[in-house]
Design an enzyme around this catalytic site. Structure first.
Site, PDB file in Angstrom:
ATOM      1  N   GLU A   1      -0.637  -0.585   0.823  1.00  0.00           N
ATOM      2  CA  GLU A   1       0.149  -0.476   2.073  1.00  0.00           C
ATOM      3  C   GLU A   1       0.155  -2.045   1.937  1.00  0.00           C
ATOM      4  OE1 GLU A   1      -2.828   1.595   2.519  1.00  0.00           O
ATOM      5  OE2 GLU A   1      -4.088  -0.794   2.296  1.00  0.00           O
ATOM      6  N   CYS A   2       0.960  -2.061   2.901  1.00  0.00           N
ATOM      7  CA  CYS A   2       0.952  -3.757   3.188  1.00  0.00           C
ATOM      8  C   CYS A   2       1.585  -4.004   4.323  1.00  0.00           C
ATOM      9  CB  CYS A   2       2.913  -4.091   1.729  1.00  0.00           C
ATOM     10  SG  CYS A   2       3.035  -5.736   2.377  1.00  0.00           S
TER      11      CYS A   2
END
Length: 126
Positions: free
Chosen positions: A105-106
């Site tokens: 995830e970012c």
């Protein structure tokens, strides 16, 4: 039982934590920022250079544990500017095979330690 794994090549922790902890077959790596330990300086020359330094710091820790980027199963990327997402991905992709890239995830955040633009943590499986 847990085993602490630190690397002399990665930046020294700036708080009460270690570079990584091996617990069973999992290696939990603390978030790394774009600090070049060999030159003792923070990299601020652009998000691609910064991302490269972060990935190299992670590599030092992963290798100290006797693993490779192929062992990474999860990555978390914290960035200050989502507009730089594509540039970060260009660098990040150099370290992984598309067929075996980890889950990830970012997220965009307001502020990171030392006012850096990027921090990445990882989990590896032995």
């Amino acid at each position: 039982m847990k085993k602490i794994i630190n690397s002399d090549k990665a930046p020294a922790p700036i708080g009460p934590y270690n570079h990584s902890v091996m617990a069973g077959d999992l290696l939990f790596i603390s978030g790394q920022i774009p600090f070049n330990q060999a030159e003792e300086k923070l990299i601020t020359s652009g998000i691609q250079d910064e991302t490269t330094q972060v990935m190299e710091n992670l590599k030092f820790i992963i290798e100290e544990a006797g693993l490779t980027f192929e062992n990474v199963v999860k990555a978390t990327i914290f960035i200050r500017n989502m507009e730089e997402f594509t540039l970060i991905n260009e660098v990040y992709a150099r370290y992984f095979s598309p067929a075996t890239a980890p889950a990830r995830e970012c997220v965009q955040v307001e502020k990171l330690p030392r006012n850096v633009n990027i921090e990445i943590s990882m989990i590896c499986h032995k």
